[in-house]
Design a protein around this motif. Structure first.
Motif, short mmCIF file in Angstrom:
data_model
loop_
_atom_site.label_atom_id
_atom_site.label_comp_id
_atom_site.label_asym_id
_atom_site.label_seq_id
_atom_site.Cartn_x
_atom_site.Cartn_y
_atom_site.Cartn_z
N ILE A 108 0.82 -1.22 0.00
CA ILE A 108 0.00 0.00 0.00
C ILE A 108 0.85 1.26 0.00
O ILE A 108 0.40 2.32 -0.44
N SER A 109 2.11 1.15 0.47
CA SER A 109 2.99 2.32 0.46
C SER A 109 3.36 2.73 -0.96
O SER A 109 3.82 3.85 -1.19
N ARG A 110 3.16 1.82 -1.92
CA ARG A 110 3.48 2.09 -3.32
C ARG A 110 2.24 2.47 -4.12
O ARG A 110 2.33 2.76 -5.32
N MET A 111 1.07 2.47 -3.51
CA MET A 111 -0.17 2.77 -4.23
C MET A 111 -0.37 4.27 -4.42
O MET A 111 -0.07 5.05 -3.52
N GLU A 112 -0.92 4.62 -5.56
CA GLU A 112 -1.23 6.03 -5.82
C GLU A 112 -2.42 6.48 -4.98
O GLU A 112 -2.47 7.61 -4.50
N ASN A 113 -3.40 5.59 -4.80
CA ASN A 113 -4.58 5.90 -4.00
C ASN A 113 -4.83 4.76 -3.00
O ASN A 113 -5.69 3.91 -3.23
N PRO A 114 -4.08 4.74 -1.92
CA PRO A 114 -4.24 3.66 -0.94
C PRO A 114 -5.57 3.76 -0.20
O PRO A 114 -6.18 4.83 -0.14
N PRO A 115 -6.03 2.64 0.37
CA PRO A 115 -7.31 2.66 1.09
C PRO A 115 -7.23 3.47 2.37
O PRO A 115 -6.17 3.55 3.00
N LEU A 116 -8.37 4.05 2.76
CA LEU A 116 -8.45 4.71 4.06
C LEU A 116 -8.67 3.67 5.16
O LEU A 116 -7.97 3.67 6.16
N HIS A 117 -9.64 2.78 4.94
CA HIS A 117 -9.93 1.72 5.91
C HIS A 117 -9.43 0.39 5.34
O HIS A 117 -9.78 0.03 4.22
N LEU A 118 -8.62 -0.33 6.11
CA LEU A 118 -8.12 -1.61 5.63
C LEU A 118 -8.09 -2.64 6.77
O LEU A 118 -7.11 -2.72 7.52
N PRO A 119 -9.16 -3.46 6.90
CA PRO A 119 -9.09 -4.58 7.83
C PRO A 119 -8.08 -5.61 7.31
O PRO A 119 -7.98 -5.80 6.09
N LEU A 120 -7.35 -6.25 8.20
CA LEU A 120 -6.41 -7.29 7.79
C LEU A 120 -6.70 -8.57 8.57
O LEU A 120 -6.74 -8.56 9.80
N GLY A 121 -6.88 -9.65 7.84
CA GLY A 121 -7.20 -10.94 8.43
C GLY A 121 -8.67 -11.25 8.23
O GLY A 121 -9.53 -10.36 8.30
N SER A 122 -8.97 -12.52 7.99
CA SER A 122 -10.35 -12.92 7.77
C SER A 122 -11.20 -12.67 9.01
O SER A 122 -12.39 -12.34 8.90
N ASP A 123 -10.61 -12.83 10.21
CA ASP A 123 -11.38 -12.57 11.43
C ASP A 123 -11.81 -11.12 11.52
O ASP A 123 -12.96 -10.81 11.84
N SER A 124 -10.89 -10.21 11.21
CA SER A 124 -11.21 -8.79 11.25
C SER A 124 -12.24 -8.42 10.18
O SER A 124 -13.25 -7.75 10.46
N PHE A 125 -11.99 -8.84 8.96
CA PHE A 125 -12.88 -8.51 7.85
C PHE A 125 -14.30 -8.97 8.13
O PHE A 125 -15.27 -8.21 8.01
N ASN A 126 -14.46 -10.23 8.54
CA ASN A 126 -15.80 -10.80 8.76
C ASN A 126 -16.47 -10.20 9.99
O ASN A 126 -17.68 -9.96 9.98
N ALA A 127 -15.70 -9.95 11.04
CA ALA A 127 -16.29 -9.39 12.26
C ALA A 127 -16.76 -7.96 12.03
O ALA A 127 -17.83 -7.57 12.53
N ILE A 128 -15.99 -7.17 11.28
CA ILE A 128 -16.39 -5.79 11.02
C ILE A 128 -17.65 -5.75 10.15
O ILE A 128 -18.58 -4.98 10.41
N LEU A 129 -17.70 -6.59 9.12
CA LEU A 129 -18.90 -6.64 8.28
C LEU A 129 -20.11 -7.06 9.11
O LEU A 129 -21.20 -6.48 8.98
N GLY A 130 -19.94 -8.06 9.97
CA GLY A 130 -21.04 -8.51 10.81
C GLY A 130 -21.52 -7.42 11.76
O GLY A 130 -22.72 -7.23 11.96
N SER A 131 -20.57 -6.67 12.32
CA SER A 131 -20.91 -5.58 13.23
C SER A 131 -21.69 -4.49 12.50
O SER A 131 -22.68 -3.96 13.02
#
Length: 277
Positions: free
Chosen positions: A233-256
């Motif tokens: 992401i340090s090399r991206m021209e437009n990096p994400p503002l919010h970035l969950p990392l890990g399936s546990d984080s991604f799924n838990a945040i969506l569920g919440s």
């Protein structure tokens, strides 16, 4: 033109901070690695890497932060990527937490991070470039019993970072909020987890602590892979503002978020009832 970047990383002596530092150096970038302790870090990386500047720094000491950032810019000329990784976790139910314990969590996770941002921004604004990566957590989007102080601090990281992203966009500076799930570091080990001194039997803090510690060594996330994502992401021209990392984080945040939407819809009529007609 050289693509070599200069990274400023807090909490670099162990865990995710150490893995990111190693990966960045292996990638050929330069690193200003800061931590409250230097001994174990130097054992891990050695002292003869010309791309590494390791400095002792306590993020809660604002004058020390200011001085270290100035020194870093003098040595490497600039700073391109900032990783606010230094963190502190305290387990305890809200009634059990003393004022000083809660403030210590906030001092490291919120005010310490803000000290770094406040004193590094003048340099980034002059460059008209930079990328600030603030480490929040999946716990910054939801909370669990016994972890309120940590979650409160990580919720604050998200709110502060969302405002920051809008404030610095005109200067060509990017902001990313990283929300890791459970990663296999020592963060949940007995030596790393702080526990409130005042224990109230009604809450059964001992059982809550044991639940958290039971994840130690079994976490889903690979910190080496996390480090590679940061480089990406340090090399991206437009990096994400919010970035969950890990399936546990991604799924838990969506569920919440799904549960929040359902609750908002359930109480929509009452929410809208306060407007002037």
């Amino acid at each position: 033109m050289s693509t070599q970047k200069v990274w400023f990383i807090t909490g670099a002596s162990k865990g995710m901070g150490l893995e990111v530092t190693k990966a960045v150096l292996n990638h050929g970038d330069k690193v200003i690695a800061t931590s409250r302790s230097t001994d174990s870090f130097l054992e891990s990386l050695g002292e003869d890497n010309r791309n590494l500047l390791h400095l002792k720094m306590d993020v809660t000491n604002e004058q020390e932060v200011k001085d270290i950032i100035s020194k870093s810019v003098k040595v490497f000329g600039q700073i391109g990527v900032v990783v606010n990784n230094a963190g502190y976790n305290l387990l305890g139910n809200i009634e059990e937490l003393s004022d000083s314990e809660l403030r210590e969590t906030m001092d490291v996770n919120v005010f310490g991070m803000t000290n770094v941002i406040r004193h590094i921004l003048p340099h980034l604004r002059r460059q008209k470039s930079g990328h600030i990566i603030n480490i929040s957590s999946m716990m910054g989007y939801m909370s669990y019993p016994g972890n309120g102080s940590y979650s409160a601090s990580k919720f604050a990281v998200i709110g502060l970072s969302e405002a920051l992203a809008q404030e610095v966009e005109p200067f060509g500076i990017d902001v990313t909020i990283l929300a890791p799930g459970t990663f296999r570091t020592s963060f949940m080990s007995e030596s790393s987890l702080a526990v409130a001194k005042n224990k109230i039997d009604a809450y059964n803090l001992k059982e809550q602590v044991e639940t958290f510690r039971s994840f130690d060594g079994k976490q889903l996330g690979d910190p080496k892979k996390l480090a590679q994502v940061l480089i990406q992401i340090s090399r991206m021209e437009n990096p994400p503002l919010h970035l969950p990392l890990g399936s546990d984080s991604f799924n838990a945040i969506l569920g919440s978020r799904d549960r929040e939407q359902e609750e908002l819809k359930e109480w929509k009529e009452l929410s809208l009832s306060t407007d002037f007609k």
